[in-house]
Write an enzyme that holds these catalytic residues in place. Sequence first.
Site, PDB file in Angstrom:
ATOM      1  N   ASP A  38      27.614  29.218  -2.526  1.00  0.00           N
ATOM      2  CA  ASP A  38      28.790  29.946  -2.077  1.00  0.00           C
ATOM      3  C   ASP A  38      28.375  31.151  -1.246  1.00  0.00           C
ATOM      4  O   ASP A  38      27.266  31.668  -1.384  1.00  0.00           O
ATOM      5  CB  ASP A  38      29.600  30.442  -3.286  1.00  0.00           C
ATOM      6  CG  ASP A  38      30.543  29.380  -3.826  1.00  0.00           C
ATOM      7  OD1 ASP A  38      30.753  28.373  -3.139  1.00  0.00           O
ATOM      8  OD2 ASP A  38      31.057  29.573  -4.945  1.00  0.00           O
ATOM      9  N   LYS A  69      30.760  25.327   4.710  1.00  0.00           N
ATOM     10  CA  LYS A  69      30.621  24.521   5.927  1.00  0.00           C
ATOM     11  C   LYS A  69      30.573  23.026   5.649  1.00  0.00           C
ATOM     12  O   LYS A  69      30.246  22.238   6.536  1.00  0.00           O
ATOM     13  CB  LYS A  69      29.362  24.959   6.680  1.00  0.00           C
ATOM     14  CG  LYS A  69      29.440  26.396   7.169  1.00  0.00           C
ATOM     15  CD  LYS A  69      28.209  26.811   7.959  1.00  0.00           C
ATOM     16  CE  LYS A  69      28.332  28.244   8.456  1.00  0.00           C
ATOM     17  NZ  LYS A  69      27.135  28.692   9.206  1.00  0.00           N
TER      18      LYS A  69
END
Length: 416
Positions: free
Chosen positions: A206, A228
């Site tokens: 994260d 992403k």
Amino acid sequence: MTAPHAAAGDPYPAYPVGLRLAGRRVVVIGGGQVAQRRLPALIATGADIVLVSPSATPSVEAMAEAGEIRWERRPYAEGDLAEAWYALIASTDTAANAAASAEAERTRTWCVRSDDAEAATAWTPATGRSEGVTVAVLTSGGPDPRRTAAVRDAIVEGLRDGTLVAPHHRTRTAGVALVGGGPGDPDLITVRGRRLLAEADVVIADRLGPRDLLDELPPHVEVIDAAKIPYGRFMAQEAINNALIEHAKAGKAVVRLKGGDPFVFGRGMEEAQALAEAGIPCTVVPGISSSISVPGAAGIPVTHRGVAHEFTVISGHVAPEDPRSLVDWKAVAGLRGTLVLLMAVERIGAIADALTTYGRSPETPVAIIQEGTMAAQRRVDATLATVAERARTEDVRPPAVIVIGDVVTVGPEQRA
């Protein structure tokens, strides 16, 4: 050929061995500080432990009360070492220690003496453990506690944080570890979390996880930014779940590195449930929650004697008037303790309005800690009446933890 008994300057080194004491009689003479330090490790072996001592420290007494050891409240007497496999002699009575040591010699009972190592037939090594590995360190020529402890600590720390990597065959099955990385400072991740990172094949991280730790990973480790991961027709969380499952099914050791604690507003349980449904082994490694650690790093205790006997942690990602909110703000405003808000920077004005509307004093102290535990940490102080404007004029940005309550003014960094 028989070697002479050990003596000062003895050239013969001690022979290292691991004693298997489960169910076997162990006698401890003396209930003081030495026994207090040594007994937990003996208890862990499953030994049948008898303590012989007229008195004991409160901690040793608690072990007896819990049934972990049997305590005979009297001085040592001849015959106490009968049937014993191992003896720890650690009383303050020198004559009793010498008599018990002589009995141990006659009965061929391995014996450690805290007051006279040279008179003992065994020495206690400096011992440490890390995930199934026991490190025991002895020095030649007699015990050297400071050196053995230093060597032990260096080895164990290296095993725990991954800087000392001993080649081994991986016996565990591939799976996923949900690791709480703490509030951001890489030194605040748990020892177990750091070790699992060192053993990982894939790390899905994260944004708020301890980023500096990623630079320490070996080149072969695949690091994936969770933000992403392409999710197309999937929601972002579902895409992350699928990535965890995919890599684990490929036989990889996967670490899901999250900020704070996985189960404190971290959606960790959603990931654990998805892994369970897919039949993937999952280990949860708790982390230091920013709700406690960040205020502490800024000198604010979330509780304090005579000031706050409670603290409540609330997610501020949904405004009070939003129909999706699950928070009873009227009830929260009526609490007398500390409020800790996470993810609330954008909505602090609405939250402050709700709290004052429902009765909390507008003069209630507030502190905003941005980038807590990191090099860029800063603290902005205000009240419920001024916090929205202060956050705007000071350009406060996430991540930040907001503390509301009188504890804001009692810490060592108290503001006037």
